[in-house]
Design an enzyme around this catalytic site. Structure first.
Site, PDB file in Angstrom:
ATOM      1  CG  ASP A 158      -5.419  -9.451  -3.848  1.00 22.53           C
ATOM      2  OD1 ASP A 158      -5.990 -10.137  -4.681  1.00 22.53           O
ATOM      3  OD2 ASP A 158      -4.273  -9.625  -3.812  1.00 22.53           O
ATOM      4  CG  ASP A 219       0.228 -14.747  -6.144  1.00 23.28           C
ATOM      5  OD1 ASP A 219      -1.396 -14.204  -7.057  1.00 23.28           O
ATOM      6  OD2 ASP A 219       0.074 -14.334  -5.159  1.00 23.28           O
TER       7      ASP A 219
HETATM    8  C1  GLA Z   1      -2.131 -11.419  -3.688  1.00 28.74           C
HETATM    9  C2  GLA Z   1      -2.259 -11.515  -4.796  1.00 28.74           C
HETATM   10  C3  GLA Z   1      -0.848 -11.077  -5.211  1.00 28.74           C
HETATM   11  C4  GLA Z   1      -0.274  -9.774  -4.594  1.00 28.74           C
HETATM   12  C5  GLA Z   1      -0.724 -10.494  -2.301  1.00 28.74           C
HETATM   13  C6  GLA Z   1       0.008  -9.617  -1.724  1.00 28.74           C
HETATM   14  O1  GLA Z   1      -1.903 -12.998  -4.296  1.00 28.74           O
HETATM   15  O2  GLA Z   1      -2.395 -12.475  -5.664  1.00 28.74           O
HETATM   16  O3  GLA Z   1      -0.296 -10.068  -6.696  1.00 28.74           O
HETATM   17  O4  GLA Z   1      -0.711  -8.657  -4.270  1.00 28.74           O
HETATM   18  O5  GLA Z   1      -1.791 -10.949  -2.638  1.00 28.74           O
HETATM   19  O6  GLA Z   1      -0.406  -9.934  -0.544  1.00 28.74           O
END
Ligand code: GLA
Length: 429
Positions: A158, A219
């Protein structure tokens, strides 16, 4: 992902940057914790659903015992909030000792014993998005070695809490570090999602060399609105995105949320069909222990999975946006086949959509057959100029697996007047 032979001289730069794992020739399939289980670390009040070894062992058991593994759903992927709040004395990442008392290696061993693969999450930056220890530039090699030592098969890296410059240095550096471990570890890069997902900020040529998949957009949440927002962004930018996907390097529109709370039956079918046409990873984020039969049927549809996993690995596109709020998506497949998705954005009632293959750019002088991916019905004798009608439910899809059954040397009308054997020849698939 391209395999770049490591020679020397001018090729050295490309060499040093290429991911050499040969993995994910088709989009990955499996399960990923985040959308459904988030950062629930309260194992006292919610032992079944908190981020703990129990959750991942439960999901591994379900994947192995309920027919998923055989269909290709093999990744069991940990997301954020698995770590202890601090690294250990040697600076190594460690899992939370209460929630993962036996450690990640033991968990990976268990996952492997069930014939599955283990994925883990890290974050290039000071902290993970959930506030756990991040992988700063100076920790990249150490963390890659730790993951390899634990027997991890996939890393989602990430990008919270890092700058543009740190990301530009860090993502390729992790590629090298993973290569150096000698363990094939698939590499999912969230980098483009942190840079707006589009050129010139995002260099997709570089990404296809250094990552197996990448998130480009926000997300997914447990709602139809969220699915539509992702679909819209992918469709609007398909000229850029479609071209960069292929065996070993995929766009990732995020997890499948089928089986959760936000999607109706029709919408669940739509997410599955649209993600399949987009050649997307099929990473479910749901509770496999309590999944409904209808969600399971959608996710375990064999023809759907065959299409998603087509060896050509060509991402599909939206080819038509009708005034009637019907949209048509097309994905070219091997053996001259295609996947067609008729998608309704309507909110009134089932819509009778009439079109022809010619209108959908099928110009070959051929006769086609289609298999309806959800009903299994076969529609035969489709010539490009013949009109046909599909009935598409509101926020639903009709999906076809379409293939030519014969190529004509003459237009169909002409052939009909001839002895059949002179005018056509069957295609051997
Ligand atoms: C980000 C990512 C998600 C998830 C969260 C975890 O928002 O895009 O897919 O992994 O972090 O905190």
């Amino acid at each position: 992902m391209k395999l770049v032979a490591c020679v020397c001289g001018l090729a050295l730069v490309a060499c040093a940057l290429a991911l050499e794992n040969g993995l994910m020739r088709t989009p990955p399939m499996g399960w990923l914790a985040w959308e459904r289980f988030r950062c629930n670390i309260d194992c006292k009040t919610d032992p079944q659903n908190c981020i703990s070894e129990r959750l991942f062992m439960d999901m591994a058991d379900r994947l192995a015992d309920d027919g998923w593994k055989e269909l290709g759903y093999v990744y069991v992927n940990i997301d954020d909030c698995w770590m202890a709040k601090q690294r250990d004395a040697s600076g190594q990442l460690v899992p939370d000792p209460e929630r993962f008392p036996r450690g990640i290696k033991a968990l990976a061993d268990y996952v492997h014993s069930r014939g599955l693969k283990m994925g883990i999450y890290g974050d290039l930056g000071t902290y993970t998005c959930g506030g756990y220890p991040g992988t700063t530039l100076d920790r990249i090699e150490q963390d890659a070695l730790t993951f390899a030592h634990w027997g991890v098969d996939m890393l989602k890296l990430d990008g919270c809490y890092s700058s543009e410059d740190e990301q530009a240095q860090g993502y390729p550096r992790m590629t090298k570090a993973l290569n150096m471990t000698g363990r094939p570890i698939a590499y999912s890069c969230s980098w483009p999602a942190y840079r707006g997902g589009l050129p010139p900020k995002v260099n997709y040529t570089l990404l296809t060399n250094i990552c197996n998949l990448w998130r480009n957009y926000g997300d997914i949440q447990d709602s139809w609105d969220s699915v539509l927002a992702i679909l819209d962004w992918y469709s609007e930018n398909q000229d850029v995105l479609q071209a960069v996907a292929g065996p070993g390097h995929w766009n990732d529109p995020d997890m499948l949320i089928i089986g959760n709370f936000g999607l109706s039956f029709e919408q669940s079918r739509s997410q599955m069909a649209l993600w399949t046409v987009l050649a997307a990873p099929l990473l479910m984020s749901n509770d496999l222990r309590t999944l409904s039969q209808s969600a399971k049927e959608i996710l375990q549809n064999q023809l759907m999975i065959k299409i998603n996993q087509d060896p050509l690995g060509i991402q599909g596109r939206r080819i038509l946006k009708e005034k009637s709020y019907i949209e048509v998506f097309l994905r070219p497949l091997s053996h001259s086949a295609s996947a067609l998705v008729f998608f309704s954005r309507r909110t009134d009632m089932p819509y009778r959509y009439t079109t022809s293959l010619a209108r959908l750019n099928f110009t070959e002088n051929a006769v086609y057959e289609a298999q309806d991916v959800y009903s299994g019905n076969i529609i035969s004798g489709l010539a490009p100029e013949h009109n046909f009608t599909v009935i598409v439910n509101p926020s639903g899809v009709v999906m076809w697996y379409l293939y030519p059954t014969m190529y004509l040397e003459q237009p169909l009308n002409f052939v009909r007047q001839q002895s059949p054997m002179k005018g056509f020849h069957p295609l051997v698939l």
